[in-house]
Design a protein around this motif. Structure first.
Motif, PDB file in Angstrom:
ATOM      1  N   ALA A  94       0.827  -1.207   0.000  1.00 20.11           N
ATOM      2  CA  ALA A  94       0.000   0.000   0.000  1.00 20.11           C
ATOM      3  C   ALA A  94       0.859   1.254   0.000  1.00 20.11           C
ATOM      4  CB  ALA A  94      -0.917  -0.011   1.223  1.00 20.11           C
ATOM      5  N   ALA A  95       1.872   1.264   0.849  1.00 19.84           N
ATOM      6  CA  ALA A  95       2.743   2.442   0.927  1.00 19.84           C
ATOM      7  C   ALA A  95       3.531   2.636  -0.364  1.00 19.84           C
ATOM      8  CB  ALA A  95       3.699   2.305   2.105  1.00 19.84           C
ATOM      9  N   MET A  96       3.903   1.543  -1.017  1.00 22.40           N
ATOM     10  CA  MET A  96       4.672   1.661  -2.262  1.00 22.40           C
ATOM     11  C   MET A  96       3.845   2.272  -3.376  1.00 22.40           C
ATOM     12  SD  MET A  96       6.364  -2.072  -2.217  1.00 22.40           S
ATOM     13  CE  MET A  96       6.680  -2.755  -0.612  1.00 22.40           C
ATOM     14  N   ILE A  97       2.574   1.853  -3.487  1.00 24.75           N
ATOM     15  CA  ILE A  97       1.711   2.406  -4.530  1.00 24.75           C
ATOM     16  C   ILE A  97       1.522   3.907  -4.302  1.00 24.75           C
ATOM     17  CG2 ILE A  97      -0.613   2.353  -5.506  1.00 24.75           C
ATOM     18  CD1 ILE A  97      -0.675  -0.642  -4.790  1.00 24.75           C
ATOM     19  N   MET A  98       1.410   4.313  -3.044  1.00 22.11           N
ATOM     20  CA  MET A  98       1.249   5.732  -2.731  1.00 22.11           C
ATOM     21  C   MET A  98       2.499   6.543  -3.041  1.00 22.11           C
ATOM     22  SD  MET A  98      -0.811   5.464   0.857  1.00 22.11           S
ATOM     23  CE  MET A  98      -0.333   7.135   1.253  1.00 22.11           C
ATOM     24  N   ALA A  99       3.606   5.871  -3.292  1.00 20.62           N
ATOM     25  CA  ALA A  99       4.859   6.572  -3.552  1.00 20.62           C
ATOM     26  C   ALA A  99       4.892   7.239  -4.915  1.00 20.62           C
ATOM     27  CB  ALA A  99       6.033   5.605  -3.417  1.00 20.62           C
ATOM     28  N   VAL A 100       3.790   7.173  -5.681  1.00 21.45           N
ATOM     29  CA  VAL A 100       3.741   7.910  -6.945  1.00 21.45           C
ATOM     30  C   VAL A 100       3.530   9.408  -6.723  1.00 21.45           C
ATOM     31  CG1 VAL A 100       2.827   5.886  -8.137  1.00 21.45           C
ATOM     32  CG2 VAL A 100       1.242   7.614  -7.265  1.00 21.45           C
ATOM     33  N   GLN A 101       3.185   9.800  -5.493  1.00 20.09           N
ATOM     34  CA  GLN A 101       2.799  11.198  -5.280  1.00 20.09           C
ATOM     35  C   GLN A 101       3.914  12.216  -5.530  1.00 20.09           C
ATOM     36  OE1 GLN A 101       3.660  13.335  -2.588  1.00 20.09           O
ATOM     37  NE2 GLN A 101       5.015  11.854  -1.619  1.00 20.09           N
ATOM     38  N   PRO A 102       5.233  11.915  -5.349  1.00 16.30           N
ATOM     39  CA  PRO A 102       6.220  12.942  -5.698  1.00 16.30           C
ATOM     40  C   PRO A 102       6.137  13.412  -7.146  1.00 16.30           C
ATOM     41  CG  PRO A 102       7.243  11.221  -4.391  1.00 16.30           C
ATOM     42  CD  PRO A 102       5.876  10.750  -4.736  1.00 16.30           C
ATOM     43  N   MET A 103       5.797  12.509  -8.049  1.00 15.26           N
ATOM     44  CA  MET A 103       5.662  12.904  -9.452  1.00 15.26           C
ATOM     45  C   MET A 103       4.492  13.857  -9.637  1.00 15.26           C
ATOM     46  SD  MET A 103       6.224   9.063 -10.967  1.00 15.26           S
ATOM     47  CE  MET A 103       7.348   7.952 -10.098  1.00 15.26           C
ATOM     48  N   LEU A 104       3.402  13.625  -8.900  1.00 18.77           N
ATOM     49  CA  LEU A 104       2.261  14.530  -8.971  1.00 18.77           C
ATOM     50  C   LEU A 104       2.611  15.893  -8.401  1.00 18.77           C
ATOM     51  CD1 LEU A 104      -0.589  12.093  -7.796  1.00 18.77           C
ATOM     52  CD2 LEU A 104       0.044  12.699 -10.133  1.00 18.77           C
ATOM     53  N   VAL A 105       3.374  15.912  -7.304  1.00 18.90           N
ATOM     54  CA  VAL A 105       3.745  17.191  -6.692  1.00 18.90           C
ATOM     55  C   VAL A 105       4.623  18.005  -7.636  1.00 18.90           C
ATOM     56  CG1 VAL A 105       5.042  18.259  -4.809  1.00 18.90           C
ATOM     57  CG2 VAL A 105       3.476  16.387  -4.333  1.00 18.90           C
ATOM     58  N   ILE A 117      11.068  22.445 -13.012  1.00 21.94           N
ATOM     59  CA  ILE A 117      11.379  21.033 -12.788  1.00 21.94           C
ATOM     60  C   ILE A 117      12.831  20.804 -13.182  1.00 21.94           C
ATOM     61  CG2 ILE A 117      10.817  18.653 -13.394  1.00 21.94           C
ATOM     62  CD1 ILE A 117       7.974  19.527 -13.947  1.00 21.94           C
ATOM     63  N   ARG A 118      13.660  20.512 -12.190  1.00 20.53           N
ATOM     64  CA  ARG A 118      15.087  20.349 -12.425  1.00 20.53           C
ATOM     65  C   ARG A 118      15.411  18.919 -12.876  1.00 20.53           C
ATOM     66  NH1 ARG A 118      17.720  20.149  -8.223  1.00 20.53           N
ATOM     67  NH2 ARG A 118      16.132  20.120  -6.594  1.00 20.53           N
ATOM     68  N   PRO A 119      16.491  18.764 -13.651  1.00 17.20           N
ATOM     69  CA  PRO A 119      16.881  17.416 -14.081  1.00 17.20           C
ATOM     70  C   PRO A 119      17.094  16.459 -12.907  1.00 17.20           C
ATOM     71  CG  PRO A 119      18.089  19.068 -15.331  1.00 17.20           C
ATOM     72  CD  PRO A 119      17.332  19.812 -14.267  1.00 17.20           C
ATOM     73  N   ALA A 120      17.627  16.978 -11.783  1.00 17.45           N
ATOM     74  CA  ALA A 120      17.833  16.109 -10.622  1.00 17.45           C
ATOM     75  C   ALA A 120      16.511  15.571 -10.091  1.00 17.45           C
ATOM     76  CB  ALA A 120      18.578  16.869  -9.529  1.00 17.45           C
ATOM     77  N   GLN A 121      15.453  16.390 -10.162  1.00 19.84           N
ATOM     78  CA  GLN A 121      14.152  15.933  -9.693  1.00 19.84           C
ATOM     79  C   GLN A 121      13.574  14.868 -10.616  1.00 19.84           C
ATOM     80  OE1 GLN A 121      12.313  19.802  -9.614  1.00 19.84           O
ATOM     81  NE2 GLN A 121      12.627  20.043  -7.409  1.00 19.84           N
ATOM     82  N   VAL A 122      13.757  15.043 -11.924  1.00 22.18           N
ATOM     83  CA  VAL A 122      13.304  14.025 -12.873  1.00 22.18           C
ATOM     84  C   VAL A 122      14.050  12.713 -12.628  1.00 22.18           C
ATOM     85  CG1 VAL A 122      13.130  13.410 -15.313  1.00 22.18           C
ATOM     86  CG2 VAL A 122      12.702  15.771 -14.579  1.00 22.18           C
ATOM     87  N   ALA A 123      15.360  12.826 -12.404  1.00 21.05           N
ATOM     88  CA  ALA A 123      16.145  11.625 -12.112  1.00 21.05           C
ATOM     89  C   ALA A 123      15.684  10.976 -10.810  1.00 21.05           C
ATOM     90  CB  ALA A 123      17.626  11.984 -12.031  1.00 21.05           C
ATOM     91  N   ALA A 124      15.346  11.796  -9.810  1.00 19.90           N
ATOM     92  CA  ALA A 124      14.856  11.259  -8.538  1.00 19.90           C
ATOM     93  C   ALA A 124      13.535  10.539  -8.729  1.00 19.90           C
ATOM     94  CB  ALA A 124      14.720  12.386  -7.516  1.00 19.90           C
ATOM     95  N   CYS A 125      12.650  11.099  -9.575  1.00 17.87           N
ATOM     96  CA  CYS A 125      11.388  10.417  -9.879  1.00 17.87           C
ATOM     97  C   CYS A 125      11.641   9.057 -10.516  1.00 17.87           C
ATOM     98  CB  CYS A 125      10.541  11.280 -10.815  1.00 17.87           C
ATOM     99  SG  CYS A 125       9.616  12.595 -10.004  1.00 17.87           S
ATOM    100  N   ALA A 126      12.564   9.018 -11.463  1.00 23.70           N
ATOM    101  CA  ALA A 126      12.862   7.753 -12.127  1.00 23.70           C
ATOM    102  C   ALA A 126      13.431   6.742 -11.144  1.00 23.70           C
ATOM    103  CB  ALA A 126      13.846   8.003 -13.277  1.00 23.70           C
ATOM    104  N   LEU A 127      14.357   7.192 -10.296  1.00 28.15           N
ATOM    105  CA  LEU A 127      14.919   6.292  -9.286  1.00 28.15           C
ATOM    106  C   LEU A 127      13.843   5.814  -8.315  1.00 28.15           C
ATOM    107  CD1 LEU A 127      18.345   7.935  -8.339  1.00 28.15           C
ATOM    108  CD2 LEU A 127      17.988   5.713  -9.430  1.00 28.15           C
ATOM    109  N   GLY A 128      12.989   6.737  -7.878  1.00 29.61           N
ATOM    110  CA  GLY A 128      11.921   6.361  -6.952  1.00 29.61           C
ATOM    111  C   GLY A 128      10.995   5.334  -7.559  1.00 29.61           C
ATOM    112  N   ALA A 129      10.652   5.513  -8.847  1.00 29.02           N
ATOM    113  CA  ALA A 129       9.775   4.551  -9.520  1.00 29.02           C
ATOM    114  C   ALA A 129      10.433   3.178  -9.608  1.00 29.02           C
ATOM    115  CB  ALA A 129       9.410   5.063 -10.913  1.00 29.02           C
ATOM    116  N   VAL A 130      11.719   3.170  -9.950  1.00 26.91           N
ATOM    117  CA  VAL A 130      12.446   1.891 -10.023  1.00 26.91           C
ATOM    118  C   VAL A 130      12.479   1.224  -8.652  1.00 26.91           C
ATOM    119  CG1 VAL A 130      14.711   0.859 -10.392  1.00 26.91           C
ATOM    120  CG2 VAL A 130      13.843   2.553 -12.008  1.00 26.91           C
ATOM    121  N   GLY A 131      12.748   2.016  -7.613  1.00 21.60           N
ATOM    122  CA  GLY A 131      12.789   1.461  -6.268  1.00 21.60           C
ATOM    123  C   GLY A 131      11.465   0.880  -5.828  1.00 21.60           C
TER     124      GLY A 131
END
Length: 304
Positions: A94-105, A117-131
């Motif tokens: 449940a908590a993992m599915i909710m982890a999509v919210q940084p991309m919405l923010v 939107i900085r490149p580091a934030q896009v990279a963080a979104c990609a890393l977060g999704a992979v994780g």
């Protein structure tokens, strides 16, 4: 504004989602079964009323409807959907599915506040999704459709709540505890009529249930939300949103320790990837400015 020690502020703010990660275990082990509305109301309304009685400051003017909106998004709707997901899904899932919210923010902050939107934030979104994907490697877990929808809805509420809280700020002269109390009370009042009309009250309440509710009211509401709103004030909205990724890590570890849930090598790697994403998204201290000091000549100026 992040101050001189943004990483310390990020570390303190991360305590809130860490506490929320324990909510899934508390819900399934200590609360009455299948009562997400009751859990939401008991968690938020008493805590909000206690803070209001202590602070003796009530919202006025436009902050009446703003408090209602923020309380519904950050507290009422978010908690109901989170508890609904917790009852239907393993806590870590449940908590993992909710982890999509940084991309919405990221998107909401760009639309409402003009944030870049900085490149580091896009990279963080990609890393977060992979994780998150790696954490979902649980083998034979079947995902309940209603639980997944509830988790996604909770993520959307949290994303809108973070962005609007940052966008509107806090009224001048109002402390953090009253501001937290406004939202907790508003969220609890929104959920109260649905609790009474849809679920009703349980026939019995055990001592374990009381301990669970007390935990959710104290650490899970008053302490965690005060920390959370403080972090929203001091950090960029996307940085705060990435800190919420700590919740699935805590939920996954607690599920492994106390509910015999699996924790595989890909999941361990996913935890490391998520931590990397969170760190990448956090603001860094500004480099110290160099101060030009004029050089003093070794020998004094010649005079005629």
């Amino acid at each position: 504004m992040t101050g001189d020690r943004p990483l310390l502020t990020s570390a303190v703010t991360a305590l809130a989602p860490a506490i929320w990660g324990s909510t899934y275990l508390v819900t399934t082990q200590w609360l009455p079964p299948d009562r997400p509305l009751l859990a939401t109301t008991v968690r938020t309304l008493p805590a909000g009323l206690i803070l209001l009685a202590f602070a003796r400051v009530l919202p006025t003017g436009m902050w009446l409807w703003r408090s209602l909106a923020l309380g519904t998004l950050n507290i009422g709707a978010f908690n109901f959907l989170m508890f609904a997901a917790a009852y239907r899904l393993p806590g870590g899932t449940a908590a993992m599915i909710m982890a999509v919210q940084p991309m919405l923010v990221l998107l909401l902050a760009a639309l409402l506040m003009g944030d870049t939107i900085r490149p580091a934030q896009v990279a963080a979104c990609a890393l977060g999704a992979v994780g998150v994907v790696l954490l979902l490697f649980k083998g034979t877990v079947a995902l309940d459709a209603v639980g997944v929808a509830a988790a996604l809805g909770a993520a959307a509420c949290l994303a809108f709540g973070i962005t609007l809280t940052k966008f509107w700020g806090r009224p001048d002269g109002v402390g953090l505890l009253p501001f937290t109390g406004w939202q907790l009370a508003a969220g609890g009042l929104v959920s109260l009529p649905f609790t009474l009309s849809v679920e009703g009250l349980p026939a019995t309440v055990t001592g374990t249930n009381i301990i669970g509710f007390a935990y959710l009211m104290s650490l899970g509401a008053v302490v965690s939300y005060a920390i959370w709103f403080r972090g929203i004030e001091r950090l960029p909205a996307p940085a705060v949103s990435f800190l919420a990724l700590g919740s699935p890590i805590v939920a996954t570890v607690l599920g492994y320790l106390f509910r015999d849930e699996t924790l595989s090598i890909p999941q361990l790697f996913g935890i490391l990837v998520i931590i990397s994403a969170v760190l990448l998204a956090q603001p860094r201290p500004a480099p110290p400015r160099s101060v030009h000091v004029p050089r003093t000549p070794v020998f004094g100026r010649r005079t005629m």
